[in-house]
Design an enzyme around this catalytic site. Sequence first.
Site, mmCIF file in Angstrom:
data_model
loop_
_atom_site.group_PDB
_atom_site.id
_atom_site.type_symbol
_atom_site.label_atom_id
_atom_site.label_comp_id
_atom_site.label_asym_id
_atom_site.label_seq_id
_atom_site.Cartn_x
_atom_site.Cartn_y
_atom_site.Cartn_z
ATOM 1 C CG ASN A 188 -1.694 1.258 1.390
ATOM 2 O OD1 ASN A 188 -1.874 1.994 0.432
ATOM 3 N ND2 ASN A 188 -2.186 1.508 2.606
ATOM 4 C CD1 TRP A 189 3.539 0.835 -2.924
ATOM 5 C CD2 TRP A 189 3.523 2.002 -4.846
ATOM 6 N NE1 TRP A 189 4.179 0.081 -3.876
ATOM 7 C CE2 TRP A 189 4.181 0.775 -5.073
ATOM 8 C CE3 TRP A 189 3.387 2.884 -5.908
ATOM 9 C CZ2 TRP A 189 4.707 0.414 -6.309
ATOM 10 C CZ3 TRP A 189 3.906 2.539 -7.151
ATOM 11 C CH2 TRP A 189 4.562 1.316 -7.350
ATOM 12 C CE LYS A 190 0.298 3.518 4.662
ATOM 13 N NZ LYS A 190 0.171 3.712 6.096
ATOM 14 C CG HIS B 77 -5.662 2.168 5.104
ATOM 15 N ND1 HIS B 77 -5.234 3.102 6.013
ATOM 16 C CD2 HIS B 77 -4.641 1.284 4.957
ATOM 17 C CE1 HIS B 77 -4.006 2.802 6.397
ATOM 18 N NE2 HIS B 77 -3.616 1.697 5.767
ATOM 19 C CD GLU C 252 -2.736 5.731 6.601
ATOM 20 O OE1 GLU C 252 -2.692 5.774 5.359
ATOM 21 O OE2 GLU C 252 -1.834 5.226 7.296
ATOM 22 C CD GLU D 21 -3.650 -2.344 7.245
ATOM 23 O OE1 GLU D 21 -2.560 -2.649 6.771
ATOM 24 O OE2 GLU D 21 -4.218 -1.262 7.022
ATOM 25 N N GLY E 222 2.471 2.260 10.705
ATOM 26 C CA GLY E 222 3.468 3.314 10.534
ATOM 27 C C GLY E 222 4.150 3.730 11.823
ATOM 28 C CB SER F 241 5.137 -1.810 12.100
ATOM 29 O OG SER F 241 4.747 -0.459 12.281
ATOM 30 N N GLY G 210 2.709 -1.182 4.301
ATOM 31 C CA GLY G 210 2.806 0.233 3.987
ATOM 32 C C GLY G 210 4.247 0.628 3.723
ATOM 33 N N GLY G 211 4.905 1.184 4.754
ATOM 34 C CA GLY G 211 6.262 1.720 4.607
ATOM 35 C C GLY G 211 7.237 0.799 3.890
HETATM 36 C C1 PEP Z 1 -0.786 0.224 6.067
HETATM 37 O O1 PEP Z 1 -0.925 1.442 6.065
HETATM 38 O O2 PEP Z 1 -1.598 -0.492 5.479
HETATM 39 C C2 PEP Z 1 0.362 -0.313 6.804
HETATM 40 C C3 PEP Z 1 0.316 -1.554 7.186
HETATM 41 O O3 PEP Z 1 1.398 0.552 7.036
HETATM 42 P P1 PEP Z 1 2.831 0.182 7.691
HETATM 43 O O4 PEP Z 1 3.274 -1.118 7.111
HETATM 44 O O5 PEP Z 1 3.713 1.320 7.309
HETATM 45 O O6 PEP Z 1 2.597 0.097 9.167
#
Ligand code: PEP
Length: 250
Positions: free
Chosen positions: A9-11, A95, A97, A167, A173, A213, A234-235
Amino acid sequence: MRKNIVAGNWKMNTTVPEGVALAHAVEAAVFAAPELKCEVIVGVPFTHLTAVKNVISKVKLAAENCADHKSGAYTGEVSAAMVASTGAEYVILGHSERRGYYNETIEMLKEKVDLALSNGLKVIFCCGESLDERKAGTHFDVIKNEIEGSLFHLNAEEFAKIVIAYEPIWAIGTGETATAEQAQEIHAFIRGLLAGKYGTQVADDTTILYGGSCKPSNAAELFAKPDIDGGLIGGASLKAEDFMGIVTAF
Ligand code: PEP
């Protein structure tokens, strides 16, 4: 038999050329990898969908959202039909966010899920509790409400197009991952919820991802749990090497 999946998930990251280069690197690595035990998906901004689609074939494409209306006077919105027309196979919905910053409700998500499915998209449906909700011990109820409210109107055939992503908001994050035991506990709870509604076959066939994470150093421990079928990343999906470190953790 359910599928293992690792989805990025590049956001709101990367320009189009940067995104194309990243997708190209992931595709090349997936192509070169001997025997992957999971499907690999990149979830990219709307602006990137068509260009990224042109440089991937083994890797599948996801949008990060779609509108809760079919078409019309909704300036700036992108419909499920538009997403599907780019060649994307999946859309990430719900999500935290989007729920948090853009006030997406359970009811809106129900509309989005229906529009995605009716346009031939599969849905990666996110759910998860905040730190306060976990501390208050309401995390099971939060997850149950999110899943029941936006998905349980689907019939079993429609539900087969759903991937769930658990999640925990406190792990997204933040660098703080849920322990493999904490994640497994929730994943087993979700699978039980699905079994109660759709029966054990559908529940057993549903892919349930963990997100929060997840990185190369902890992916193998998470993915070894019986109800964790991969990750939403994500990251660590923004660097091909890190992402592939997770993909190859199976
Ligand atoms: C996400 O936003 O879906 C996510 C899992 O982010 P991260 O891996 O950066 O915690």
